[in-house]
Scaffold this motif. Structure first.
Motif, mmCIF file in Angstrom:
data_model
loop_
_atom_site.group_PDB
_atom_site.id
_atom_site.type_symbol
_atom_site.label_atom_id
_atom_site.label_comp_id
_atom_site.label_asym_id
_atom_site.label_seq_id
_atom_site.Cartn_x
_atom_site.Cartn_y
_atom_site.Cartn_z
ATOM 1 N N VAL A 1 6.355 4.735 16.957
ATOM 2 C CA VAL A 1 5.320 4.667 15.925
ATOM 3 C C VAL A 1 5.323 3.272 15.298
ATOM 4 C CG1 VAL A 1 4.556 5.558 13.706
ATOM 5 C CG2 VAL A 1 5.448 7.127 15.446
ATOM 6 N N VAL A 2 4.163 2.671 15.205
ATOM 7 C CA VAL A 2 4.016 1.369 14.556
ATOM 8 C C VAL A 2 2.858 1.445 13.563
ATOM 9 C CG1 VAL A 2 3.480 -1.077 14.847
ATOM 10 C CG2 VAL A 2 4.904 0.082 16.546
ATOM 11 N N ASP A 3 3.147 1.147 12.317
ATOM 12 C CA ASP A 3 2.119 1.038 11.288
ATOM 13 C C ASP A 3 1.977 -0.452 10.962
ATOM 14 O OD1 ASP A 3 0.400 1.138 9.150
ATOM 15 O OD2 ASP A 3 1.888 1.919 7.743
ATOM 16 N N PRO A 4 0.938 -1.116 11.482
ATOM 17 C CA PRO A 4 0.836 -2.568 11.292
ATOM 18 C C PRO A 4 0.969 -3.016 9.842
ATOM 19 C CG PRO A 4 -0.757 -1.852 12.917
ATOM 20 C CD PRO A 4 -0.150 -0.601 12.340
ATOM 21 N N HIS A 5 0.342 -2.303 8.912
ATOM 22 C CA HIS A 5 0.375 -2.765 7.520
ATOM 23 C C HIS A 5 1.778 -2.685 6.937
ATOM 24 C CE1 HIS A 5 -1.110 -3.841 3.601
ATOM 25 N NE2 HIS A 5 -0.655 -2.715 3.064
ATOM 26 N N SER A 6 2.564 -1.671 7.312
ATOM 27 C CA SER A 6 3.917 -1.579 6.776
ATOM 28 C C SER A 6 4.796 -2.700 7.313
ATOM 29 C CB SER A 6 4.544 -0.219 7.121
ATOM 30 O OG SER A 6 4.858 -0.124 8.494
ATOM 31 N N VAL A 7 4.442 -3.249 8.478
ATOM 32 C CA VAL A 7 5.222 -4.338 9.068
ATOM 33 C C VAL A 7 4.796 -5.685 8.507
ATOM 34 C CG1 VAL A 7 5.874 -5.517 11.210
ATOM 35 C CG2 VAL A 7 5.626 -3.028 11.193
ATOM 36 N N ILE A 8 3.497 -5.939 8.456
ATOM 37 C CA ILE A 8 3.022 -7.276 8.089
ATOM 38 C C ILE A 8 2.322 -7.313 6.738
ATOM 39 C CG2 ILE A 8 2.809 -7.970 10.499
ATOM 40 C CD1 ILE A 8 -0.243 -7.706 10.218
ATOM 41 N N GLY A 9 2.402 -6.219 5.977
ATOM 42 C CA GLY A 9 1.733 -6.192 4.677
ATOM 43 C C GLY A 9 2.232 -7.254 3.722
ATOM 44 N N GLY A 10 3.470 -7.749 3.940
ATOM 45 C CA GLY A 10 3.992 -8.821 3.099
ATOM 46 C C GLY A 10 3.253 -10.129 3.262
ATOM 47 N N LEU A 11 2.418 -10.237 4.297
ATOM 48 C CA LEU A 11 1.629 -11.448 4.502
ATOM 49 C C LEU A 11 0.396 -11.484 3.605
ATOM 50 C CD1 LEU A 11 1.637 -11.583 8.423
ATOM 51 C CD2 LEU A 11 3.207 -12.745 6.856
ATOM 52 N N ARG A 12 0.003 -10.347 3.077
ATOM 53 C CA ARG A 12 -1.204 -10.297 2.245
ATOM 54 C C ARG A 12 -0.919 -10.869 0.867
ATOM 55 N NH1 ARG A 12 -4.431 -4.818 0.546
ATOM 56 N NH2 ARG A 12 -2.436 -4.391 -0.483
ATOM 57 N N TYR B 1 -6.592 -11.603 4.744
ATOM 58 C CA TYR B 1 -5.932 -10.351 5.116
ATOM 59 C C TYR B 1 -6.616 -9.201 4.401
ATOM 60 C CZ TYR B 1 -1.988 -7.132 6.068
ATOM 61 O OH TYR B 1 -1.189 -6.083 6.498
ATOM 62 N N VAL B 2 -7.122 -8.251 5.180
ATOM 63 C CA VAL B 2 -7.787 -7.082 4.607
ATOM 64 C C VAL B 2 -7.190 -5.827 5.239
ATOM 65 C CG1 VAL B 2 -9.963 -5.825 4.389
ATOM 66 C CG2 VAL B 2 -9.934 -8.314 4.150
ATOM 67 N N TYR B 3 -6.891 -4.852 4.394
ATOM 68 C CA TYR B 3 -6.377 -3.568 4.860
ATOM 69 C C TYR B 3 -7.291 -2.481 4.324
ATOM 70 C CZ TYR B 3 -3.193 0.438 5.299
ATOM 71 O OH TYR B 3 -2.629 1.655 5.601
ATOM 72 N N ASP B 4 -7.834 -1.658 5.205
ATOM 73 C CA ASP B 4 -8.805 -0.650 4.779
ATOM 74 C C ASP B 4 -8.212 0.752 4.689
ATOM 75 O OD1 ASP B 4 -8.532 0.190 7.395
ATOM 76 O OD2 ASP B 4 -10.568 -0.319 8.017
ATOM 77 N N GLY B 5 -6.893 0.843 4.653
ATOM 78 C CA GLY B 5 -6.240 2.139 4.596
ATOM 79 C C GLY B 5 -5.681 2.583 5.924
ATOM 80 N N ARG B 6 -6.129 1.945 6.989
ATOM 81 C CA ARG B 6 -5.596 2.231 8.322
ATOM 82 C C ARG B 6 -5.489 0.983 9.171
ATOM 83 N NH1 ARG B 6 -8.399 5.350 13.364
ATOM 84 N NH2 ARG B 6 -6.508 5.675 14.600
ATOM 85 N N THR B 7 -6.562 0.207 9.201
ATOM 86 C CA THR B 7 -6.655 -0.966 10.064
ATOM 87 C C THR B 7 -6.376 -2.240 9.280
ATOM 88 O OG1 THR B 7 -8.243 0.112 11.539
ATOM 89 C CG2 THR B 7 -8.214 -2.291 11.551
ATOM 90 N N VAL B 8 -5.678 -3.167 9.922
ATOM 91 C CA VAL B 8 -5.417 -4.485 9.341
ATOM 92 C C VAL B 8 -6.334 -5.508 10.017
ATOM 93 C CG1 VAL B 8 -3.748 -6.379 9.183
ATOM 94 C CG2 VAL B 8 -3.014 -4.030 8.729
ATOM 95 N N TRP B 9 -6.953 -6.345 9.197
ATOM 96 C CA TRP B 9 -7.752 -7.473 9.666
ATOM 97 C C TRP B 9 -7.056 -8.738 9.171
ATOM 98 C CZ3 TRP B 9 -12.840 -6.461 11.812
ATOM 99 C CH2 TRP B 9 -13.222 -5.116 11.751
ATOM 100 N N ARG B 10 -6.715 -9.640 10.090
ATOM 101 C CA ARG B 10 -5.983 -10.847 9.691
ATOM 102 C C ARG B 10 -6.644 -12.079 10.302
ATOM 103 N NH1 ARG B 10 -1.051 -13.653 11.808
ATOM 104 N NH2 ARG B 10 -0.297 -14.903 10.048
#
Length: 319
Positions: A19-30, A38-47
């Motif tokens: 299981v990989v949740d992109p935002h939990s891994v790279i959310g520190g970049l926001r 960096y935009v997170y819509d609740g599921r998808t990360v846009w970077r």
């Protein structure tokens, strides 16, 4: 990852078998909820980021045991090649064992077993962000980053963020160097911090070459050879760009106090915290990040610091 093409974009599916949740891994970049890169819509990360091949907009969507990655722009293939590293594939928990005397950490490791340390491979970009974040509140740093990118960034290729949100690629090193002093001040970034970014921009190629090194101490030495870069700034860069699971944020106002309070119920300074987490050497940033995700911090008794209405003129020790 297999390749497919959509009009104007390139797509791949990464199947890591976990299981990989992109935002939990790279959310520190926001850099705050208004970060134009960096935009997170609740599921998808846009970077939106800048690669050696050019600007790119990367979209990361988790789907069960896989991640769908789509990219637009000249840097699309470079960014897609790096998705596994970006999402922590090179990171390992090997050798990390929370001690029974630290039950809060034991519980955090149980709750967040899929945490990985990302590796963006974008050293100067990490240095620019960390330079702006020095010695100020997070809100002030986020405001400065947002304003500078809005004016001097490059519109991200592709469709933009969710619902057509405008996204910006951070400026290239030569563009950071051309920002006039009054614009830095207008964004709330005084000369001490802007000089860190501008100086780093003149050394951008040398900074990127630190990705070739495997010795963390040598990477830190080279990063700290830049004027204005201390232990905190170097650690922030190593966490983000190099994927260093040991790059603990010493010299931060809160981190040592938060970590020590979580582990033993007592607030310690950097020296005390360093001794406390020594058994976790090699994974000290992992300890920090797990406890951050668990939401544990030392008590705050005073009012929250207000954003300054003037440019700070006090001097501070190197961060």
């Amino acid at each position: 990852m297999g390749k497919t093409w959509r009009v104007g974009s390139m797509m791949r599916v990464w199947r890591p078998g976990r299981v990989v949740d992109p935002h939990s891994v790279i959310g520190g970049l926001r850099k705050g909820p208004g970060d134009p890169a960096y935009v997170y819509d609740g599921r998808t990360v846009w970077r939106a980021t800048r690669t050696p091949e050019g600007p790119v907009l990367l979209r990361l969507t988790p789907r069960q045991l896989e991640v769908e990655a789509e990219a637009w722009g000249a840097g699309a293939e470079w960014a897609l090649d790096g998705v596994p590293e970006l999402l922590g594939e090179a990171d390992s928990w090997e050798g990390f064992a929370p001690l029974a005397v630290h039950p809060v950490l034991v519980e955090a490791a149980r709750r967040f077993p899929h945490l990985r340390v990302p590796r963006t491979r974008a050293v100067f970009e990490a240095m620019a962000a960390a330079g702006i974040e020095q010695v100020v509140t997070g809100k002030e740093a986020f405001r400065g980053w947002r304003q500078l990118l809005t004016v001097y960034g490059e519109p991200a290729p592709g469709p933009g963020g969710p619902e057509g949100r405008r996204m910006m690629v951070p400026p290239a090193p030569e563009e950071w160097r051309l920002i006039p002093s009054w614009q830095w001040l207008r964004a709330g970034v005084e000369g001490r911090r802007s000089r860190v970014v501008v100086t780093a921009a003149t050394r951008a190629k040398a900074l990127e070459r630190t990705l070739e090194l495997t010795d963390s101490a040598e990477i830190e030495r080279r990063l700290r050879s830049l004027p204005g870069v201390g232990v905190w700034t170097a650690a922030e860069v190593r966490q983000r760009a190099h994927g260093d699971a040991d790059a603990f944020s010493f010299a931060d106002y809160h981190v040592s106090r938060n970590v020590s309070y979580a582990l033993i119920g007592e607030e310690l300074d950097d020296d005390g915290c360093a001794e406390l987490i020594e058994p976790y050497r090699g994974h000290r940033f992992r300890v920090q990040r797990l406890l951050e995700l668990a939401g544990i911090s030392h008590p705050r008794y005073g009012p929250r610091k207000a954003l300054p209405t003037h440019t700070p003129g006090a001097t501070h020790r190197l961060r």
